[in-house]
Design an enzyme around this catalytic site. Sequence first.
Site, PDB file in Angstrom:
ATOM      1  N   ASP A  15       0.868  -1.179   0.000  1.00 55.46           N
ATOM      2  CA  ASP A  15       0.000   0.000   0.000  1.00 55.46           C
ATOM      3  C   ASP A  15       0.903   1.226   0.000  1.00 55.46           C
ATOM      4  O   ASP A  15       2.108   1.125   0.266  1.00 55.46           O
ATOM      5  CB  ASP A  15      -0.898   0.005   1.250  1.00 55.46           C
ATOM      6  N   TYR A  47      -0.218   8.470  -2.514  1.00 56.94           N
ATOM      7  CA  TYR A  47      -0.228   8.143  -3.944  1.00 56.94           C
ATOM      8  C   TYR A  47      -1.378   8.888  -4.638  1.00 56.94           C
ATOM      9  O   TYR A  47      -1.292   9.227  -5.808  1.00 56.94           O
ATOM     10  CB  TYR A  47      -0.472   6.636  -4.159  1.00 56.94           C
ATOM     11  N   CYS A  78      -4.414  -1.287  -2.049  1.00 55.53           N
ATOM     12  CA  CYS A  78      -4.511   0.159  -2.255  1.00 55.53           C
ATOM     13  C   CYS A  78      -5.395   0.364  -3.480  1.00 55.53           C
ATOM     14  O   CYS A  78      -5.067  -0.137  -4.572  1.00 55.53           O
ATOM     15  CB  CYS A  78      -3.107   0.715  -2.486  1.00 55.53           C
ATOM     16  N   CYS A 189     -10.920   3.851  -0.037  1.00 52.42           N
ATOM     17  CA  CYS A 189      -9.460   3.946   0.124  1.00 52.42           C
ATOM     18  C   CYS A 189      -9.160   3.106   1.349  1.00 52.42           C
ATOM     19  O   CYS A 189      -9.889   3.170   2.356  1.00 52.42           O
ATOM     20  CB  CYS A 189      -9.053   5.403   0.350  1.00 52.42           C
ATOM     21  N   THR A 190      -8.113   2.301   1.285  1.00 56.12           N
ATOM     22  CA  THR A 190      -7.883   1.337   2.371  1.00 56.12           C
ATOM     23  C   THR A 190      -7.509   1.998   3.702  1.00 56.12           C
ATOM     24  O   THR A 190      -7.555   1.344   4.744  1.00 56.12           O
ATOM     25  CB  THR A 190      -6.807   0.307   1.973  1.00 56.12           C
TER      26      THR A 190
HETATM   27  N1  DGL Z   1      -4.629   3.583   0.601  1.00 56.82           N
HETATM   28  C1  DGL Z   1      -4.726   4.127  -0.700  1.00 56.82           C
HETATM   29  C2  DGL Z   1      -6.010   3.690  -1.413  1.00 56.82           C
HETATM   30  O1  DGL Z   1      -6.601   2.695  -1.060  1.00 56.82           O
HETATM   31  C3  DGL Z   1      -4.480   5.566  -0.976  1.00 56.82           C
HETATM   32  C4  DGL Z   1      -3.903   6.524  -0.078  1.00 56.82           C
HETATM   33  C5  DGL Z   1      -2.974   7.473  -0.821  1.00 56.82           C
HETATM   34  O2  DGL Z   1      -3.436   8.504  -1.323  1.00 56.82           O
HETATM   35  O3  DGL Z   1      -1.801   7.158  -0.882  1.00 56.82           O
HETATM   36  O4  DGL Z   1      -6.421   4.306  -2.360  1.00 56.82           O
END
Ligand code: DGL
Length: 263
Positions: A15, A47, A78, A189-190
């Site tokens: 992630d 990200y 993620c 989002c996780t």
């Molecule tokens: N945990 C990520 C997701 O599930 C995103 C978080 C991030 O912006 O890095 O989209």
Amino acid sequence: MSEQQRIHLPIGFMDSGLGGLSVLREAMKIMPAEDFIYFGDSANAPYGTKTKEEIRKLTFAVVEYLLSRGIKGLAVACNTATGAAVRDLRIMYPKLPIVGIEPAVKPAVLGANGGRILVLATPMTIELQKFKTLLEKYKDQAEIVSVPCKGLMEFVENGDLEGEDLSEYFEQNITPFLTDNTEGIVLGCTHYPFLKKHLEFFLKDRKIPLYDGSYGTAAELKRRIEAAGLLRTQERCGTVEILNSLQDESKIELSHKLLSLPF
Ligand code: DGL
């Protein structure tokens, strides 16, 4: 390496930071005999506000590292990295069981009565074609509204799972989208499942069901590992190794704390 040898390898998780732990904790519950290796790329987080190309490069680098350590399956835990890179990962590593995660729109639509569903996700998840295709599929069954949540994952990265600042964030970014016919909120989002308790507290007596894809993703991972003949079946207690690109012991400590929270 033979199947018999591969079965002893850990399952890899990745992630952009600590969010994927919400998927890992589900996987640990349903695959207690497995070993897991989790890589959080907190040094490069978030990200969700980067370009697709940047996200792809970062994701590929993390996956390559996990493969160099030896893994028998991979969970891209993620939503953002899944949307940007999972298709290519499957082409690059055709023999590796790979699962990604996508916002739990389907269960939310099925659980609703044609009213409004909010999908909270990173700005990049919302922009990606994979997400647009998902919404297109359900657009006639509910009013689905995407809510880009820039800055929300940072609360989890910092271990701030409650408090006034978080309430203020919800007030500014979620309240404007809430209507009387809002029938579900998807945590796309996780990182967000770790904020679920505070979101429920914030929503008070508006009993809006919250949905996330953690369990579904873990269950799919188990199915694929099993289908590949790689599921450990003997009685044993699996291990978890947590790694983070930020060379900061407090991130590892926070990761273990998040993993052990009741849910
Ligand atoms: N945990 C990520 C997701 O599930 C995103 C978080 C991030 O912006 O890095 O989209």
